[in-house]
Every structure is written in C-alpha cells, then in structure tokens.
Design an enzyme around this catalytic site. Structure first.
Site, PDB file in Angstrom:
ATOM      1  N   ASP A   1       6.104   5.738 -20.097  1.00 58.30           N
ATOM      2  CA  ASP A   1       6.872   4.600 -19.963  1.00 58.30           C
ATOM      3  C   ASP A   1       6.032   3.286 -20.270  1.00 58.30           C
ATOM      4  OD1 ASP A   1       8.615   2.497 -19.120  1.00 58.30           O
ATOM      5  OD2 ASP A   1       8.873   3.234 -17.096  1.00 58.30           O
TER       6      ASP A   1
ATOM      7  N   ARG B   1       0.257  -1.426 -21.948  1.00 65.70           N
ATOM      8  CA  ARG B   1      -0.114  -0.227 -21.870  1.00 65.70           C
ATOM      9  C   ARG B   1      -0.282   0.618 -23.226  1.00 65.70           C
ATOM     10  NH1 ARG B   1       2.373   3.372 -18.999  1.00 65.70           N
ATOM     11  NH2 ARG B   1       0.902   4.215 -17.902  1.00 65.70           N
TER      12      ARG B   1
ATOM     13  N   TYR C   1       2.354   8.902  -1.281  1.00 66.71           N
ATOM     14  CA  TYR C   1       1.791   9.212  -2.577  1.00 66.71           C
ATOM     15  C   TYR C   1       1.232  10.520  -2.355  1.00 66.71           C
ATOM     16  CZ  TYR C   1      -1.612  10.215  -6.060  1.00 66.71           C
ATOM     17  OH  TYR C   1      -2.359  10.745  -7.227  1.00 66.71           O
TER      18      TYR C   1
ATOM     19  N   LYS D   1       2.414  14.492  -3.793  1.00 61.03           N
ATOM     20  CA  LYS D   1       1.602  15.418  -4.461  1.00 61.03           C
ATOM     21  C   LYS D   1       1.424  16.780  -3.511  1.00 61.03           C
ATOM     22  CE  LYS D   1       0.249  13.340  -8.144  1.00 61.03           C
ATOM     23  NZ  LYS D   1       0.558  13.610  -9.532  1.00 61.03           N
TER      24      LYS D   1
ATOM     25  N   VAL E   1     -11.604   9.153  -9.522  1.00 61.34           N
ATOM     26  CA  VAL E   1     -11.861   9.215 -10.961  1.00 61.34           C
ATOM     27  C   VAL E   1     -12.284   7.904 -11.388  1.00 61.34           C
ATOM     28  CG1 VAL E   1     -11.149  10.063 -13.333  1.00 61.34           C
ATOM     29  CG2 VAL E   1     -10.504  11.171 -11.203  1.00 61.34           C
TER      30      VAL E   1
ATOM     31  N   LYS F   1      -4.703  -0.553 -14.809  1.00 60.64           N
ATOM     32  CA  LYS F   1      -4.348   0.036 -13.582  1.00 60.64           C
ATOM     33  C   LYS F   1      -4.243  -1.062 -12.554  1.00 60.64           C
ATOM     34  CE  LYS F   1      -5.424   3.857 -11.997  1.00 60.64           C
ATOM     35  NZ  LYS F   1      -6.094   5.208 -11.375  1.00 60.64           N
TER      36      LYS F   1
ATOM     37  N   PHE G   1     -16.095  -3.761   1.257  1.00 62.63           N
ATOM     38  CA  PHE G   1     -15.558  -4.007   2.460  1.00 62.63           C
ATOM     39  C   PHE G   1     -16.583  -3.779   3.540  1.00 62.63           C
ATOM     40  CE2 PHE G   1     -11.334  -2.007   1.065  1.00 62.63           C
ATOM     41  CZ  PHE G   1     -10.681  -3.389   0.828  1.00 62.63           C
TER      42      PHE G   1
ATOM     43  N   TYR H   1      -6.488   5.007   5.455  1.00 63.38           N
ATOM     44  CA  TYR H   1      -7.621   4.802   4.660  1.00 63.38           C
ATOM     45  C   TYR H   1      -8.610   5.978   4.658  1.00 63.38           C
ATOM     46  CZ  TYR H   1     -11.301   2.352   1.638  1.00 63.38           C
ATOM     47  OH  TYR H   1     -12.492   2.041   0.945  1.00 63.38           O
TER      48      TYR H   1
END
EC number: 5.1.3.20
Length: 313
Positions: free
Chosen positions: A32, A38, A139, A143, A169, A177, A200, A277
């Site tokens: 898309d 992109r 998310y 998956k 990755v 991104k 952090f 997290y």
C-alpha cells in the site's frame, strides 16, 4: 513468479533484495503506497510487477492472480505495537492472512509468513509452545491468533507453511518505519544530529539501558527465509532470532563506537509502556536448528557496524 506482500516494507524489501542477488526478478510486489515516500525501498530493486494490497486481496478472492506463482512471502502487516484499533489490526494481520493462506493451500504454493516474538509478551520463556505465549497488545494477539489457526491446519497441509516469529530485527531499509524503526537507527540519527544517544532508565528490575532483547540483523532473517524456500519439505512455526539476548546499552555502545563520539543519556521510562513492554527476549532456536538450519547469526557489534555503514554509504 514469487509474490512478496509488504514488499515496500522493511523485511519484505530485504527479501526481494536477497532474491535479486540470486538473479530472481520475476517478483510481484504487493503493498500500500498511500504513503508515497515508501517507494524508496522499491526503487533500487528489480521486480516484474506491483499491485496494491486492496486489489491483490480482491483478486485472491476472485481466483484472478497471474499463473505460475511459485511461492508467497507474506510480510505485509500492521506492525505498530502501539496501535490499539483491534478491528483494523485483525483485518490486516489475521483475516487477510487466512484468505491468502487458503489460496496457497488450494494450489500447493509454499506460504512463508511473518509472525512475531510479540506473541510471547509477558512470558520469560520463548519456545514455540502454547504455555509460553502471552501477548501484551493487540498486535501480538493478531499474530498469535494466526499462528493458532496455522497450527490446526499444519497436520493436514499438503504444501509448505512456515511462520517466522521475528525477534528485534534491525538493518537496511527500515527508515520509513518512523518511531517503529530499530533503536540502532534512532541512536544513529541522534548522534548525527549532534545529540547524545538516549535510552530508557531502568524499569521492571533492569538497570538503566539494561533491558535486553534478541536483536537479529535483517540479512540473517533473509537467509533463514530463503533456506526454507530452498527446503519446501520443511513446515512449522519457528523463532527467528539469534538465540542471544543483548542489552540496549550494547546497541548504544556499538553506535558510539562506529561514530567515535557520544555518551548515553537516560530518559524516564514512559508510563504508557509500563506493563506493556517486553523487558527481555531471547529466542529459543532449538526447533530451527533441529530442522537443519546451521548458519550463525551476527551479534550486535558486527550487525550494527554493517548497518550504519550501509546508512552512510
């Protein structure tokens, strides 16, 4: 012809690049490009055709795709772990994947797809087993649910199905991104802008910058994908990481070493990430080794150096 969904994205574009290095250019890219920037990942690649994701899905449903498709690398997904629109996430990552899987099964076309280490969520064990899987966000759930669907189909499948649970990755072609690009990319950009790299502060029992992830270089991810493509008798769901956890501080030190300057600054851990997290991930790659994959994986020091050299080429 080989189909690569998400081909303008990070891992998809790298898979196309790896195929090109083999002399393979008969490739249909599905993506898309509403965000026209992109296109940059595709501009340096050689492919036969491009198709918008919406048109592609309609043509899959209508059995109207080109003849002679030899394999599908399904990398297309919404991979933003901070996206909480569950309907959108399930349509993109679950329903779309099911439709394409069944198209491949009906035609005995190998189907190699992107899962994610996000399926493990709050777990402190990272084996491809149900008791280790506790996603922390929608998310990860999208998956995980597709992996569950695949597990039920695998015993009766008459063609290859492979799911790759990608860990952290990083590498070339991820710049688009934005906030979801790797920490190596962001630290590199900070130093280039004259800032110190920022990590952090400690949280969840970890010291400042001490949270650990299994950081895997995208070239190694492509090698695993193509190994399975070359071995169509192998199916299953596999962790795709190095099997070695390293700290965010290790990544920062690799970036500092590359630039020859900078010192780490620590910033408060965001409240909105607390409880959502993954402070530690480390792929158990026993299953991957058991099916015969023997190549070694780059560590953070060598992978980050290669990546930053690519960015500065």
């Amino acid at each position: 012809m080989i189909v690569v969904t998400g081909g303008a994205g990070f891992i998809g574009a790298n898979i196309i690049h790896a195929l090109n290095l083999r002399g393979e250019t008969d490739i249909l890219v599905v993506d898309d490009l509403t965000d026209g920037t992109r296109f940059r990942n595709l501009a340096e690649l050689d492919v036969t055709d491009y198709m918008d994701k919406g048109e592609f899905l309609e043509r899959v449903k209508a059995n109207d795709l080109p003849m002679g498709i030899r394999a599908v690398f399904h990398e297309g997904a919404c991979s933003d772990t901070t996206e909480w629109d569950g309907k959108f996430m399930m349509e993109n990552n679950y329903t779309y994947s099911k439709v394409l899987l069944h198209w491949c099964l009906d035609r005995k076309v190998p189907f190699l797809y992107a899962s994610s280490a996000a399926v493990y969520g709050a777990s402190d064990e990272f084996r491809e087993e149900r008791e280790c899987e506790r996603p922390l966000n929608v998310y990860g759930y999208s998956k995980w649910q597709f992996d569950q669907y695949v597990r039920k189909i695998l015993p009766s499948a008459r063609s290859q199905i492979v799911g790759f649970r990608y860990f952290n990755v990083y590498g070339p072609r991820e710049q688009h991104k934005g906030k979801m690009a790797s920490v190596a990319y962001h630290l590199h950009e900070q130093i280039k802008a004259g800032q110190n790299p920022k990590l952090f502060e400690g949280w969840d029992g970890y010291s400042d910058g001490g949270q650990q992830r299994d950081f895997v270089y995208v070239d190694d991810v492509c090698k695993v994908n193509l190994w399975f493509y070359d071995n169509p008798e192998q199916s299953g769901i596999f962790n795709l990481g190095t099997g070695r956890a390293q700290s965010f501080l290790d990544v920062a030190q690799a970036v500092i070493r590359y630039h020859g300057k900078g010192s780490v600054e620590f910033i408060p851990f965001p409240d909105e990430l607390k409880g959502r997290y993954q402070s530690f991930t480390q792929a158990d790659i026993t299953a991957l080794r058991d099916v015969g994959y023997t190549a070694e994986f780059a560590d953070v020091a060598s992978g980050v150096e290669s990546y930053l050299a690519w960015l500065d080429r």
